[in-house]
Design an enzyme around this catalytic site. Structure first.
Site, PDB file in Angstrom:
ATOM      1  N   SER A  94       0.832  -1.200   0.000  1.00 36.23           N
ATOM      2  CA  SER A  94       0.000   0.000   0.000  1.00 36.23           C
ATOM      3  C   SER A  94       0.873   1.259   0.000  1.00 36.23           C
ATOM      4  O   SER A  94       1.655   1.456  -0.918  1.00 36.23           O
ATOM      5  CB  SER A  94      -0.965  -0.053   1.190  1.00 36.23           C
ATOM      6  OG  SER A  94      -2.054   0.821   1.022  1.00 36.23           O
ATOM      7  N   ASP A 151      -6.033  -3.909  -1.898  1.00 37.97           N
ATOM      8  CA  ASP A 151      -4.948  -3.523  -0.992  1.00 37.97           C
ATOM      9  C   ASP A 151      -4.262  -4.726  -0.340  1.00 37.97           C
ATOM     10  O   ASP A 151      -4.901  -5.597   0.242  1.00 37.97           O
ATOM     11  CB  ASP A 151      -5.528  -2.613   0.099  1.00 37.97           C
ATOM     12  CG  ASP A 151      -4.464  -1.819   0.827  1.00 37.97           C
ATOM     13  OD1 ASP A 151      -3.587  -2.438   1.452  1.00 37.97           O
ATOM     14  OD2 ASP A 151      -4.520  -0.576   0.781  1.00 37.97           O
TER      15      ASP A 151
END
Length: 291
Positions: free
Chosen positions: A50, A164
């Site tokens: 991320s 993610d």
């Protein structure tokens, strides 16, 4: 800061960085990089999840640290997403991909100056997807940052829906190790949790706190896999506060400076050691340093 012993240390040890996700808190990674640069510590490979994928990808692409810091201070949520009519998310983060293409020196894994891996999650199987070695860097970073429910999943060349990487590997220590790192320094920007949250007073609050507990438990295993863990004191700052870059960077600097002695010791060339001396050092070094 936590550290463990490294077996068989020798001249030319490969240092790997594992940079955690954490939204705006990921700006603290820049402070860590600044301390490494000041100390002359070279990073041989980097893995990021991320926000950590953005910073790590920039580093691996050969972007000067000054430029990475400039981007960290100026990046805003509007640079990463825009509203979409998709039923799979409120926004698409295609803008992040466009941003990477416009600002990074290179955007292919094959062209990176430092080995790098970005971690995403296969939404269908729940498995970690490690993107490295070859392919589209910008798409990989975008996928690693696709927060499910907010951003539309990113579809890769294999047709997988990626979201993610923080869902499965928010602190990618094992991935950094797989890149060939002999010493892994992990930076965990979520270790302090959310100090700004009081006791839950609603169902949403309970769900959020439960998610944080689950993530903390999962990350603990990856912390143990690292040789040194740097935990910037950012628990009082929210994940969406992009405008507080100065505080995030300073927290990263402070935490990295505290970890420098342990890191330098691990990177120092060591004389040949007999088994007895090795056993003594392992016993001594198992003691964790204080955070």
């Amino acid at each position: 800061m936590w550290r463990r012993v490294v077996k068989g240390r020798r001249r030319g040890v490969r240092l790997g960085l594992a940079l955690s996700g954490g939204a705006a808190r990921g700006i603290a990674h820049v402070g860590v990089l600044k301390v490494f640069a000041e100390a002359g510590i070279r990073v041989d490979c980097v893995a990021g999840t991320s926000a950590g994928a953005i910073v790590g990808g920039a580093l691996a692409a050969g972007m000067p640290l000054e430029e990475i810091e400039k981007i960290a201070r100026g990046l805003r949520w509007r640079d990463m997403g825009r509203t979409t009519l998709s039923r799979l998310g409120v926004q698409t983060n295609a803008r992040l991909e466009e941003y990477v293409r416009a600002h990074f020196p290179v955007t292919r894994f094959e062209d990176l100056s430092t080995p790098f891996a970005a971690v995403a999650t296969d939404l269908r199987t729940g498995a970690a997807v490690v993107m490295r070695d070859a392919g589209d860097l910008a798409l990989a970073i975008r996928a690693s940052c696709a927060v499910p429910g907010w951003y539309v999943p990113v579809t890769d060349a294999q047709g997988r829906q990626l979201v993610d990487g923080g869902l499965v590997a928010n602190l990618p220590s094992s991935v950094a190790r797989s890149l060939g790192a002999e010493v892994v320094v992990a930076v965990d920007v979520n270790y302090e949790g959310a100090k700004f949250l009081g006791p839950p007073t609603s169902v949403v609050g309970v769900l959020l706190q439960s998610f944080l507990v689950a993530q903390h438990t999962a990350v603990e295993y990856q912390r143990q896999l690292a040789d040194v863990v740097i935990s910037p004191a950012v628990g009082h700052l929210r994940w969406d506060e992009m405008g507080r870059a100065e505080e995030f960077i300073e927290a990263g600097i402070e935490a990295a400076r505290a970890a420098l002695p342990a890191i330098k010791e691990l990177l120092e060339p060591q004389p040949a050691e007999d088994p007895g001396w090795f056993s003594f050092r392992r016993t001594r070094d198992r003691q964790p340093a204080k955070d």
